[in-house]
Design a protein around this motif. Structure first.
Motif, short mmCIF file in Angstrom:
data_model
loop_
_atom_site.label_atom_id
_atom_site.label_comp_id
_atom_site.label_asym_id
_atom_site.label_seq_id
_atom_site.Cartn_x
_atom_site.Cartn_y
_atom_site.Cartn_z
N ASP A 243 -14.44 50.22 -7.56
CA ASP A 243 -13.88 48.97 -8.05
C ASP A 243 -12.37 49.00 -7.92
N THR A 244 -11.70 48.05 -8.54
CA THR A 244 -10.26 47.96 -8.39
C THR A 244 -9.52 49.05 -9.15
N GLY A 245 -10.26 49.82 -9.96
CA GLY A 245 -9.62 50.89 -10.71
C GLY A 245 -9.91 52.27 -10.15
N ARG A 246 -11.15 52.49 -9.77
CA ARG A 246 -11.53 53.81 -9.27
C ARG A 246 -12.32 53.67 -7.98
N GLN A 247 -11.88 54.35 -6.93
CA GLN A 247 -12.50 54.23 -5.62
C GLN A 247 -13.23 55.51 -5.24
N ARG A 248 -14.32 55.32 -4.49
CA ARG A 248 -15.11 56.46 -4.02
C ARG A 248 -15.17 56.44 -2.50
N TYR A 249 -14.01 56.42 -1.89
CA TYR A 249 -13.94 56.50 -0.44
C TYR A 249 -12.63 57.19 -0.06
N GLU A 250 -12.40 57.31 1.21
CA GLU A 250 -11.28 58.10 1.71
C GLU A 250 -9.98 57.32 1.63
N THR A 251 -9.46 57.14 0.44
CA THR A 251 -8.19 56.45 0.25
C THR A 251 -7.05 57.32 0.76
N LEU A 252 -5.90 56.71 1.00
CA LEU A 252 -4.74 57.46 1.46
C LEU A 252 -4.30 58.50 0.43
N ASP A 253 -4.40 58.15 -0.85
CA ASP A 253 -4.02 59.10 -1.90
C ASP A 253 -4.88 60.35 -1.85
N ILE A 254 -6.18 60.16 -1.67
CA ILE A 254 -7.08 61.32 -1.63
C ILE A 254 -6.85 62.12 -0.36
N LEU A 255 -6.68 61.46 0.78
CA LEU A 255 -6.46 62.16 2.04
C LEU A 255 -5.17 62.99 2.02
N ALA A 256 -4.21 62.56 1.23
CA ALA A 256 -2.94 63.28 1.16
C ALA A 256 -3.03 64.57 0.35
N GLN A 257 -4.17 64.77 -0.33
CA GLN A 257 -4.34 65.96 -1.17
C GLN A 257 -5.59 66.71 -0.71
N PRO A 258 -5.45 67.69 0.18
CA PRO A 258 -6.62 68.37 0.77
C PRO A 258 -7.57 68.98 -0.26
N ASN A 259 -7.07 69.39 -1.39
CA ASN A 259 -7.94 70.00 -2.41
C ASN A 259 -8.20 69.05 -3.58
N TYR A 260 -8.08 67.77 -3.30
CA TYR A 260 -8.11 66.78 -4.38
C TYR A 260 -9.48 66.69 -5.04
N LEU A 261 -9.48 66.77 -6.35
CA LEU A 261 -10.58 66.33 -7.20
C LEU A 261 -9.92 65.70 -8.42
N PRO A 262 -10.45 64.60 -8.93
CA PRO A 262 -9.81 63.96 -10.09
C PRO A 262 -9.65 64.93 -11.25
N GLN A 263 -8.51 64.84 -11.92
CA GLN A 263 -8.23 65.72 -13.04
C GLN A 263 -9.32 65.59 -14.11
N GLY A 264 -9.86 66.70 -14.50
CA GLY A 264 -10.91 66.71 -15.50
C GLY A 264 -12.27 66.34 -14.96
N ARG A 265 -12.37 66.13 -13.63
CA ARG A 265 -13.62 65.69 -13.03
C ARG A 265 -14.12 66.70 -12.00
N GLU A 266 -13.71 67.94 -12.14
CA GLU A 266 -14.06 68.95 -11.16
C GLU A 266 -15.56 69.15 -11.02
N ASN A 267 -16.32 68.84 -12.07
CA ASN A 267 -17.77 69.01 -12.04
C ASN A 267 -18.49 67.68 -11.78
N ASP A 268 -17.75 66.65 -11.46
CA ASP A 268 -18.32 65.33 -11.23
C ASP A 268 -18.99 65.29 -9.85
N LEU A 269 -20.26 64.88 -9.83
CA LEU A 269 -21.00 64.86 -8.57
C LEU A 269 -20.36 63.92 -7.56
N ALA A 270 -19.96 62.73 -8.01
CA ALA A 270 -19.38 61.77 -7.08
C ALA A 270 -18.11 62.31 -6.43
N ALA A 271 -17.26 62.96 -7.24
CA ALA A 271 -16.02 63.52 -6.69
C ALA A 271 -16.31 64.64 -5.71
#
Length: 515
Positions: free
Chosen positions: A50-78
């Motif tokens: 949605d407009t708040g949280r995206q589940r695709y290859e956004t530029l922000d995520i691509l810029a962080q090779p080891n990116y997982l949302p803070q506190g969401r390391e065990n989240d299946l979607a992430a």
């Protein structure tokens, strides 16, 4: 031979968080894309968030090779998102490639707002967490619980220019950076964007945002040679759309959007798709009728009836929501019928009128649905009217019953009415288009009757009991006609032992053809 109808099907992104098997590129192909081979589907839209949280290859995520949302390391979607990015670029890249390989168009779908409770949900997105001042309800405001304002308070406020700029950039990225066929803007998830008292007067704001998106899409289309589309899904009437801040008539008239999916699918038989079709006359805008996989649209006979009614209203195709869970066999069998008006004309139909209980909010985000969806005809109280006329209901159908009956093609046709607080001593008269139905041949059942109804996600369907009775009419030479029909119900006699008003809760017309 009739022209085939277009079918667009929205997948809500379930696979990213709902299966324990690691989601890989092969899993996306096998579990999603391959299920539409030879199905007649034209376009797959896939919810990228949605407009708040995206589940695709956004530029922000691509810029962080080891990116997982803070506190969401065990989240299946992430975890699944990271895996798909590392292997083949990410889900939008993957879906675009696989859909094009089998001849499907692909539209990433953006949910234009969310109204989940920020205090309990961990899926609300960083912009809502980081900028509470952008929300429809402010921290220092108090709302009466269970009101519309209370229910939508956690959504983003599109009156804020920062919100519109954020959303426009997000949408543009999906057709600017990827080889998609455009984008879907889902204004039915969730349909509240500007404060209730300001929404109608501020409807130009979202129109202005869409003009910006359209202008950039036209630039990308001209430079790349791609035929790009903006599809919007909006509330079931033009008036309700405008009331909540969506000037759909202007979007159609100015060519801002290419396709409108009319309605959320909650009331598909009752939704006036004709007014969208009329608004699009003289334009290139395509109007799709929307069906969501809610009761009664869970069995193919009901889906076929709704499709027939929407085509009768002028829809050039269908938008299907939450049908992703159907098997590949179901998709091939049913979707190929829905695309072919000639086959659909003689398919079994079950027209079941919608009822208000299904629109009652049962969690926070459903208040937005109730805000945007108009009332329907059931249930209705059947008192003694002063004029002697009965209670009138309208049922629009797509079947040419008169011609089929004359040609001997009707195997059977029944009209079923379900009541609460009815007894054997009560006498009811029913007329269809002014023709009385023969009460002496009707079948009556009294006591407890039940039907499946939508309850609360994820339970979905449950049997709900009613104390009363059911009257069923077998119709030879049915008095129904293609288009709008009037069903008039008169209370002739009411038992003196009953103090409650007789209530009609269920109307169902079934048609089966002898072909």
């Amino acid at each position: 031979m009739s022209e085939p109808k277009r079918i667009v099907l929205n997948d809500d992104g379930w696979i990213m968080s709902q299966i324990m098997t690691p989601v890989t590129t092969a899993v996306l192909k096998e579990r999603i894309v391959d299920t539409y081979v030879d199905s007649g589907l034209d376009t797959l839209s896939w919810c990228m968030g949605d407009t708040g949280r995206q589940r695709y290859e956004t530029l922000d995520i691509l810029a962080q090779p080891n990116y997982l949302p803070q506190g969401r390391e065990n989240d299946l979607a992430a975890q699944n998102l990271r895996r798909l990015i590392d292997s083949d670029g990410g889900p939008v890249t993957i879906f675009t490639k696989f859909c094009h390989e089998i001849g499907l168009k692909f539209l990433p779908s953006v949910r234009m707002n969310s109204h989940y409770d920020r205090s309990v949900a961990d899926d609300v997105g960083s912009i809502r967490q980081d900028h509470p001042e952008y929300l429809l309800g402010q921290a220092d405001e108090e709302f009466v619980p269970n009101t519309t304002q209370w229910g939508i308070r956690t959504g983003l406020d599109y009156a804020r220019p920062e919100v519109r700029s954020h959303v426009a950039a997000l949408v543009i990225d999906l057709f600017e950076r990827f080889d998609t066929d455009g984008v879907e803007l889902d204004f039915m998830r969730h349909p509240a964007f500007i404060r209730v008292e300001e929404a109608y007067g501020s409807r130009h704001l979202i129109t202005d945002m869409l003009r910006r998106i359209r202008a950039r899409m036209d630039e990308v289309s001209a430079s790349s040679g791609r035929d790009l589309e903006i599809l919007v899904r909006v509330p079931p009437t033009l008036a309700d759309s405008a009331r909540i801040g969506l000037d759909v008539e202007t979007w159609i008239r100015e060519g801002i959007v290419d396709t409108v999916a009319a309605g959320g699918g909650f009331i598909p038989l009752h939704a006036p798709v004709e007014e969208f079709v009329d608004a699009a006359q003289g334009t290139d805008c395509q109007i799709l009728g929307a069906i969501e996989s809610l009761r009664p649209a869970t069995e193919e006979e009901s889906v076929q009836a709704i499709a027939s009614r929407l085509y009768e209203g002028g829809a050039s195709g269908l938008y299907l929501f939450n049908f992703w869970h159907k098997s590949a066999d179901w998709k091939r069998r049913v979707l190929n019928v829905l695309t072919d008006p000639d086959r659909l004309a003689r398919a079994t139909k079950r027209y079941e009128m919608e009822y208000m209980e299904r629109l009652t909010p049962n969690d926070l985000h459903s208040y937005a649905f109730r805000y945007a969806v108009p009332a329907v005809q059931l249930p209705v109280g059947l008192g003694f009217n002063l004029t002697g006329r009965g209670t009138g209901l309208s049922l629009t159908i797509g079947d040419d019953v008169e011609r089929a009956a004359a040609d001997g093609e009707i195997a059977w046709c029944t009209l079923e009415l379900g009541f609460s607080d009815i007894s054997a001593e009560d006498e009811i008269e029913v007329l269809v288009n002014g023709v009385p139905l023969p009460s002496e041949t009707a079948t009556r059942r009294f006591g407890t009757w039940s039907r499946q109804e939508w309850t609360k996600f994820p339970d979905r369907l449950a049997e709900v009991d009613y104390d009363g009775g059911v009257i069923e009419y077998e119709l030879d030479g049915p008095p129904f006609r293609k288009g709008e029909n009037e069903i008039e119900i008169r209370t002739v006699m009411r038992t003196v032992m009953k103090g409650e008003i007789l209530s009609l809760r269920h109307v169902e017309l079934q048609i089966e053809y002898d072909v």
